[in-house]
Scaffold this motif. Structure first.
Motif, short mmCIF file in Angstrom:
data_model
loop_
_atom_site.label_atom_id
_atom_site.label_comp_id
_atom_site.label_asym_id
_atom_site.label_seq_id
_atom_site.Cartn_x
_atom_site.Cartn_y
_atom_site.Cartn_z
N LEU A 184 0.90 -1.06 0.01
CA LEU A 184 -0.11 -0.12 0.00
C LEU A 184 1.14 1.38 -0.22
CD1 LEU A 184 -2.87 -1.01 2.47
CD2 LEU A 184 -2.96 -0.72 -0.04
N LEU A 185 1.98 1.30 0.81
CA LEU A 185 2.78 2.50 0.94
C LEU A 185 3.67 2.61 -0.25
CD1 LEU A 185 4.02 2.47 4.50
CD2 LEU A 185 1.98 3.71 3.53
N ALA A 186 3.81 1.50 -1.10
CA ALA A 186 4.61 1.37 -2.40
C ALA A 186 3.78 1.94 -3.50
CB ALA A 186 5.17 -0.02 -2.68
N GLU A 187 2.60 1.70 -3.37
CA GLU A 187 1.60 2.18 -4.50
C GLU A 187 1.31 3.75 -4.15
OE1 GLU A 187 0.53 0.57 -7.21
OE2 GLU A 187 1.98 -0.88 -6.68
N ARG A 188 1.48 4.11 -2.82
CA ARG A 188 1.04 5.58 -2.52
C ARG A 188 2.14 6.29 -1.71
NH1 ARG A 188 -2.29 4.68 -5.47
NH2 ARG A 188 -4.65 4.53 -5.50
N ALA A 189 2.90 6.96 -2.67
CA ALA A 189 4.11 7.48 -2.27
C ALA A 189 4.01 8.72 -1.11
CB ALA A 189 5.06 8.04 -3.56
N ASP A 190 2.60 9.19 -1.10
CA ASP A 190 2.44 10.37 -0.09
C ASP A 190 1.85 9.86 1.08
OD1 ASP A 190 0.11 9.45 -1.20
OD2 ASP A 190 -0.75 11.53 -1.22
N ALA A 191 1.77 8.47 1.33
CA ALA A 191 1.02 7.93 2.54
C ALA A 191 2.04 7.60 3.64
CB ALA A 191 0.06 6.87 2.26
N ARG A 192 1.71 7.41 4.87
CA ARG A 192 2.54 6.87 5.89
C ARG A 192 1.71 5.75 6.52
NH1 ARG A 192 7.04 9.11 7.27
NH2 ARG A 192 6.89 8.19 9.35
N GLY A 193 2.38 4.94 7.05
CA GLY A 193 1.72 3.71 7.95
C GLY A 193 2.32 3.14 9.14
N LEU A 194 1.51 2.32 9.75
CA LEU A 194 1.89 1.51 10.91
C LEU A 194 1.65 0.22 10.73
CD1 LEU A 194 2.90 1.38 13.95
CD2 LEU A 194 0.19 1.84 14.47
N ALA A 195 2.37 -0.74 10.84
CA ALA A 195 2.09 -2.14 11.09
C ALA A 195 2.49 -2.75 12.41
CB ALA A 195 3.02 -2.66 9.84
N SER A 196 1.68 -3.55 12.53
CA SER A 196 1.92 -4.28 13.86
C SER A 196 1.63 -5.81 14.03
CB SER A 196 0.66 -3.64 15.03
OG SER A 196 -0.67 -4.30 14.64
N ASP A 197 2.31 -6.32 14.70
CA ASP A 197 2.26 -7.94 15.07
C ASP A 197 2.49 -8.04 16.43
OD1 ASP A 197 2.07 -10.22 12.33
OD2 ASP A 197 2.72 -10.75 14.42
N ILE A 198 1.82 -9.30 16.80
CA ILE A 198 2.47 -9.79 18.24
C ILE A 198 3.68 -10.40 18.04
CG2 ILE A 198 1.17 -11.95 18.01
CD1 ILE A 198 0.30 -11.76 20.91
N SER A 199 3.96 -10.96 16.95
CA SER A 199 5.42 -11.66 16.68
C SER A 199 6.56 -10.86 16.35
CB SER A 199 5.28 -12.78 15.73
OG SER A 199 6.34 -13.22 15.28
N GLN A 200 7.67 -10.65 17.30
CA GLN A 200 8.71 -10.09 16.98
C GLN A 200 9.28 -10.43 15.51
OE1 GLN A 200 9.51 -6.96 18.04
NE2 GLN A 200 10.93 -6.86 16.33
N ALA A 201 9.41 -11.64 15.48
CA ALA A 201 10.08 -12.27 14.45
C ALA A 201 9.43 -11.99 12.94
CB ALA A 201 10.02 -13.88 14.30
N ALA A 202 8.09 -11.84 12.77
CA ALA A 202 7.35 -11.42 11.82
C ALA A 202 7.56 -9.88 11.73
CB ALA A 202 5.70 -11.46 12.01
N LEU A 203 7.75 -9.17 12.57
CA LEU A 203 8.11 -7.63 12.41
C LEU A 203 9.49 -7.40 11.89
CD1 LEU A 203 6.61 -5.98 15.66
CD2 LEU A 203 5.78 -5.92 13.31
N ASP A 204 10.11 -8.38 12.12
CA ASP A 204 11.76 -8.13 11.68
C ASP A 204 11.48 -8.64 10.18
OD1 ASP A 204 12.78 -7.80 14.14
OD2 ASP A 204 13.27 -9.91 14.33
N MET A 205 10.84 -9.72 9.82
CA MET A 205 10.66 -9.91 8.31
C MET A 205 9.88 -8.54 7.50
SD MET A 205 11.45 -12.01 6.03
CE MET A 205 11.82 -13.34 6.90
#
Length: 281
Positions: free
Chosen positions: A130-151
């Motif tokens: 979504l951010l790659a398609e919308r260059a003027d947007a910002r975002g937050l991504a959450s997950d309960i898994s730190q390993a997933a967040l690292d990926m």
């Protein structure tokens, strides 16, 4: 190990893999395995079947074939998978991005947004796309898994959006701050009964917590929709991926949360795949 031509190796490998996963999927996977092992394009493989595999290429192909014979998903074996025209790093800590989820992407991109949150981001495929398609947007991504967040961080860096994407370890809304004009999620939604019947590629290799919350499969939606109001700006939208038989139940949760214009959307196969709604002005 004696070397073989590309064609001979492919035929022998197909005879081993087809009984395990089916001939069509085996042929596709072996083509991708050979492309990775040899560095050749699919077109070159098609016309160069008489070429002899180098010992290194054959050893790499054999190792990947051996892993696939255990039902390990090819995406994990390759370490990446295509989604919405981009390639994403994946591992056993994240779900493999699936074409069905591109329905959610198309719906999210159908209207403008400037601040989005992706709950349960996994590999980050949704948020990064979504951010790659919308260059003027910002975002937050959450997950309960730190390993997933690292990926997800690796994928954000890979596709040039790391400077516009914040990552947070969180259990749904717990610890999330701010308000958003777009909320998206592909949460675990497979019921306990349905999970038992899934393919071994899924049950043996992908993270169970990212697939099923147990019970009727709806608990993540109850948590997301039950707490959505303080985080959604007026006219802001919420979109979630669903199982094919969950449209009515999840739409009911949207309505109970006070969202309007609630709709169930089908994927390219005609199956219910996304529920959307927005906050009234």
């Amino acid at each position: 190990m004696s070397t073989q031509t590309i064609g001979a190796w492919q035929r022998a490998a197909l005879a081993r893999l087809a009984p395990v996963i089916g001939p069509a999927e085996a042929a596709r996977d072996l083509r991708l395995i050979l492309m990775r092992a040899t560095g050749l394009s699919a077109a070159h493989l098609g016309v160069g079947s008489g070429e002899v595999l180098t010992p290194t290429a054959q050893a790499q192909a054999e190792a990947m074939l051996a892993a696939r014979l255990t039902h390990q998903p090819l995406a994990q074996i390759l370490g990446e998978w295509a989604f919405y025209g981009r390639s994403f790093h994946v591992s056993q800590d994240t779900l493999v991005p699936r074409p069905d989820t591109e329905t959610l992407i198309e719906l999210a991109l159908a209207q403008p947004f400037s601040r989005m949150v992706d709950l349960g981001t996994g590999s980050g495929a949704i948020a990064v796309t979504l951010l790659a398609e919308r260059a003027d947007a910002r975002g937050l991504a959450s997950d309960i898994s730190q390993a997933a967040l690292d990926m997800a961080a690796r994928n954000a860096q890979r596709h040039g959006v790391a400077g516009r994407l914040d990552l947070q370890c969180a259990d749904w809304w717990a610890g999330i701050a701010g308000r958003f004009d777009l909320i998206v999620s592909n949460p675990p939604y497979v019921s306990a009964a349905d999970y038992a019947g899934l393919a071994p590629e899924i049950t043996q290799w992908e993270p169970r917590a990212a697939l099923t919350p147990g019970g009727d499969g709806l608990s993540a939606y109850r948590q997301i929709l039950g707490g959505v109001a303080p985080f959604l700006l007026a006219e802001g939208r919420c979109l979630v991926e669903i199982g094919a038989d969950q449209g009515r139940a999840v739409a009911g949760l949207f309505t109970a949360a006070g969202l309007v214009d609630v709709a169930v959307h089908a994927d390219i196969n005609g199956k219910d795949r996304v529920v959307s709604g927005r906050r009234a002005p």
